[in-house]
Design a protein around this motif. Sequence first.
Motif, mmCIF file in Angstrom:
data_model
loop_
_atom_site.group_PDB
_atom_site.id
_atom_site.type_symbol
_atom_site.label_atom_id
_atom_site.label_comp_id
_atom_site.label_asym_id
_atom_site.label_seq_id
_atom_site.Cartn_x
_atom_site.Cartn_y
_atom_site.Cartn_z
ATOM 1 N N ALA B 264 22.126 -29.060 -95.189
ATOM 2 C CA ALA B 264 23.422 -29.323 -94.559
ATOM 3 C C ALA B 264 24.454 -29.643 -95.637
ATOM 4 N N VAL B 265 25.681 -29.337 -95.336
ATOM 5 C CA VAL B 265 26.774 -29.576 -96.284
ATOM 6 C C VAL B 265 26.828 -31.057 -96.689
ATOM 7 N N GLU B 266 26.627 -31.941 -95.709
ATOM 8 C CA GLU B 266 26.698 -33.386 -95.983
ATOM 9 C C GLU B 266 25.628 -33.785 -97.001
ATOM 10 N N ALA B 267 24.435 -33.210 -96.820
ATOM 11 C CA ALA B 267 23.331 -33.539 -97.722
ATOM 12 C C ALA B 267 23.634 -33.051 -99.138
ATOM 13 N N LEU B 268 24.226 -31.869 -99.226
ATOM 14 C CA LEU B 268 24.572 -31.325 -100.543
ATOM 15 C C LEU B 268 25.624 -32.207 -101.212
ATOM 16 N N GLU B 269 26.595 -32.622 -100.431
ATOM 17 C CA GLU B 269 27.658 -33.451 -100.980
ATOM 18 C C GLU B 269 27.083 -34.775 -101.513
ATOM 19 N N LYS B 270 26.145 -35.346 -100.722
ATOM 20 C CA LYS B 270 25.519 -36.603 -101.119
ATOM 21 C C LYS B 270 24.792 -36.423 -102.463
ATOM 22 N N TYR B 271 24.044 -35.308 -102.558
ATOM 23 C CA TYR B 271 23.303 -35.004 -103.794
ATOM 24 C C TYR B 271 24.254 -34.891 -104.990
ATOM 25 N N LEU B 272 25.390 -34.233 -104.766
ATOM 26 C CA LEU B 272 26.345 -34.052 -105.872
ATOM 27 C C LEU B 272 26.973 -35.385 -106.280
ATOM 28 N N VAL B 273 27.257 -36.225 -105.303
ATOM 29 C CA VAL B 273 27.813 -37.543 -105.604
ATOM 30 C C VAL B 273 26.800 -38.358 -106.414
ATOM 31 N N ASN B 275 24.791 -37.310 -108.431
ATOM 32 C CA ASN B 275 24.774 -36.820 -109.804
ATOM 33 C C ASN B 275 26.128 -36.992 -110.504
ATOM 34 N N ASN B 276 26.881 -37.977 -110.030
ATOM 35 C CA ASN B 276 28.132 -38.377 -110.684
ATOM 36 C C ASN B 276 29.264 -37.358 -110.617
ATOM 37 N N ASN B 277 29.220 -36.464 -109.629
ATOM 38 C CA ASN B 277 30.375 -35.584 -109.448
ATOM 39 C C ASN B 277 31.360 -36.292 -108.528
ATOM 40 N N THR B 278 32.643 -36.111 -108.809
ATOM 41 C CA THR B 278 33.662 -36.687 -107.915
ATOM 42 C C THR B 278 34.619 -35.587 -107.467
ATOM 43 N N ASP B 279 35.524 -35.942 -106.575
ATOM 44 C CA ASP B 279 36.519 -34.991 -106.028
ATOM 45 C C ASP B 279 35.846 -33.731 -105.468
ATOM 46 N N ILE B 280 34.718 -33.932 -104.809
ATOM 47 C CA ILE B 280 33.961 -32.768 -104.339
ATOM 48 C C ILE B 280 34.590 -32.164 -103.085
ATOM 49 N N GLU B 281 34.715 -30.855 -103.099
ATOM 50 C CA GLU B 281 35.143 -30.131 -101.899
ATOM 51 C C GLU B 281 34.133 -29.026 -101.658
ATOM 52 N N ILE B 282 33.714 -28.878 -100.409
ATOM 53 C CA ILE B 282 32.795 -27.782 -100.051
ATOM 54 C C ILE B 282 33.345 -27.133 -98.790
ATOM 55 N N TYR B 283 33.589 -25.839 -98.839
ATOM 56 C CA TYR B 283 34.090 -25.166 -97.634
ATOM 57 C C TYR B 283 33.640 -23.702 -97.634
ATOM 58 N N PRO B 284 33.448 -23.142 -96.417
ATOM 59 C CA PRO B 284 32.991 -21.754 -96.341
ATOM 60 C C PRO B 284 34.127 -20.799 -96.697
ATOM 61 N N ILE B 285 33.801 -19.700 -97.376
ATOM 62 C CA ILE B 285 34.823 -18.690 -97.660
ATOM 63 C C ILE B 285 34.245 -17.304 -97.459
ATOM 64 N N LYS B 286 35.138 -16.339 -97.400
ATOM 65 C CA LYS B 286 34.744 -14.941 -97.239
ATOM 66 C C LYS B 286 34.240 -14.422 -98.580
ATOM 67 N N PRO B 287 33.134 -13.675 -98.577
ATOM 68 C CA PRO B 287 32.683 -13.105 -99.850
ATOM 69 C C PRO B 287 33.701 -12.094 -100.376
ATOM 70 N N ASN B 288 33.712 -11.882 -101.673
ATOM 71 C CA ASN B 288 34.504 -10.773 -102.202
ATOM 72 C C ASN B 288 33.546 -9.721 -102.765
ATOM 73 N N ILE B 289 34.112 -8.648 -103.311
ATOM 74 C CA ILE B 289 33.258 -7.528 -103.723
ATOM 75 C C ILE B 289 32.313 -7.930 -104.857
ATOM 76 N N GLU B 290 32.743 -8.850 -105.719
ATOM 77 C CA GLU B 290 31.842 -9.296 -106.794
ATOM 78 C C GLU B 290 30.612 -10.002 -106.222
ATOM 79 N N ASP B 291 30.830 -10.835 -105.179
ATOM 80 C CA ASP B 291 29.689 -11.470 -104.512
ATOM 81 C C ASP B 291 28.729 -10.396 -104.004
ATOM 82 N N CYS B 292 29.292 -9.383 -103.351
ATOM 83 C CA CYS B 292 28.464 -8.315 -102.774
ATOM 84 C C CYS B 292 27.721 -7.566 -103.871
#
Lengths: 245, 299
Positions: B264-273, B275-292
């Motif tokens: 879950a996104v919340e769990a990932l955010e907790k893990y990143l926090v 590990n001393n990361n701050t100002d974390i933002e996580i949001y879904p986005i549309k893939p682009n051609i490089e992703d594909c």
Amino acid sequence: MDEIVINVENLSKKFASFTAVDNISFGVTKGEIFGFLGANGAGKTTAMRMLCGLSKPTSGKATVAGFDISKETEKVKRNIGYMSQKFSLYEDLKVWENIRLFGGIYGMKSNEIKLKSEQLLHTLGFANERNMLVKSLPLGWKQKLAFSVSIFHKPKIVFLDEPTGGVDPATRRQFWEMIYDAAEQGITIFVTTHYMDEAEYCNRVSIMVDGKIQALDTPNNLKQQFNVNNMDSVFSGLARTAKRT
Amino acid sequence: MVITENITKKYGTIEALKGVTFNVDKGEIFGIIGPDGAGKTTLFRILVTLILADSGKASVVGLDVVRKYRKIRRHIGYMPGKFALYQDMTVEENLKFFATLFNTTVDENYHLVKDIYIQIEPFKKRRAGALSGGMKQKLALCCALIHKPEVLFLDEPTTGVDPISRKEFWEMLKRLKAQGITILVSTPYMDEATMCDRIALIKDGIFMKIDSPAEIISAYGETIWAVRGNNMPRLLKNLREHASVTSSFAFGNVHHITVNKDLAVEALEKYLVENNNTDIEIYPIKPNIEDCYMQLSKK
């Protein structure tokens, strides 16, 4: 205060009546990843050639790794690395021969070259390819090897001229991770690119328009300054003000 | 306008093309997208009748590339990746020369090149070799167009060109398409994919996928999350170390990741926090051609 490794003051280069580089000034600190952007013809290559000691300025001055780029060109050259997409390795030499050649050119001792070659081939995972001709390597491998060779002599600064042009997306990203590692070891990175996502990976970015530096700051500050949300828009906004064709 | 069937080509032991099949419809902008060394130039050279394929079939404007090669050349325009005009001739002389080669005149087809040519006309007395990169590219396009080809083959016309000039170049291509010209264009810049009607993603001599950019993106199948934080390199390392993060790549000012369903996104955010990361933002986005492209490359 961080150590300044490139210091440029009012540097200009004229070709007859054409001012290719027009009175630019900036400083780059040790371990910084400095993006040097600009449209084709903005003067990037001319500026870079001067900083590498390959071309003399018409006026102004600059030091690179503490040496004067007009008077101490040979010392400048010994303390920098250079890699471009167009030329970096000898295609008809084997992998290990390229490493030895460049190590030798930069004045490294034979036993040091030997020892460090082994380490390098191992780190790159190229141990089995040491006897391959460079021309038979896939492009992505060549670029990684070329970058490693350009910093093999532990230069203070490495100049990268469009290092990732034409490289596949995964390799392009691995390449930037190598850049980060080098910067962490204290090597200063001076890089040009036409990929605007790569501009985001730089600590600071300068944008040249018609021979002048029109913007210089961190990617975040530049985006704020121009009130846009990506570097592509920053670049487009500035480059469209160009009068030169 | 272009039909190919199972084209292969080897240089010594290197397989440049390993069976390429595709069609290009009339009036389409068809992009062949992939890195250097993927086989783009080899394919173009086969289609413009400069080299022979080892096996397979191809036709351009309904003519077989082997048996009818002379005829094909009258109907196509070709702009190779390396600047191939006469450096010692002026801008004007080059254009006239290419018109003459095809038994036509600059006047007769001037309407086709006008938009582009007026940009370099102030320099018409300059030798082609002394032009800037952008102007060389425009002149090469004019020379490829002056005999009014039905199909235009452009091999990496924007390589090494800055983002602004690249956008301008694509605007020119759209205007040519509006005049009914079919365009085959190759590029290593994946962001240019969206300018094409359909694209082929090429890797190591194989077309991994042929479709419209929108279809390719919607076929990605997984959710991509954009992640950012105060220290992007460290963030990337932390993401890679997480067992449920299935892929993570830097994409400009964010990292793109895919994750297993159990994370879950919340769990990932907790893990990143943690590990001393701050100002974390996580949001879904549309893939682009490089992703594909990277997803398809892994398969």
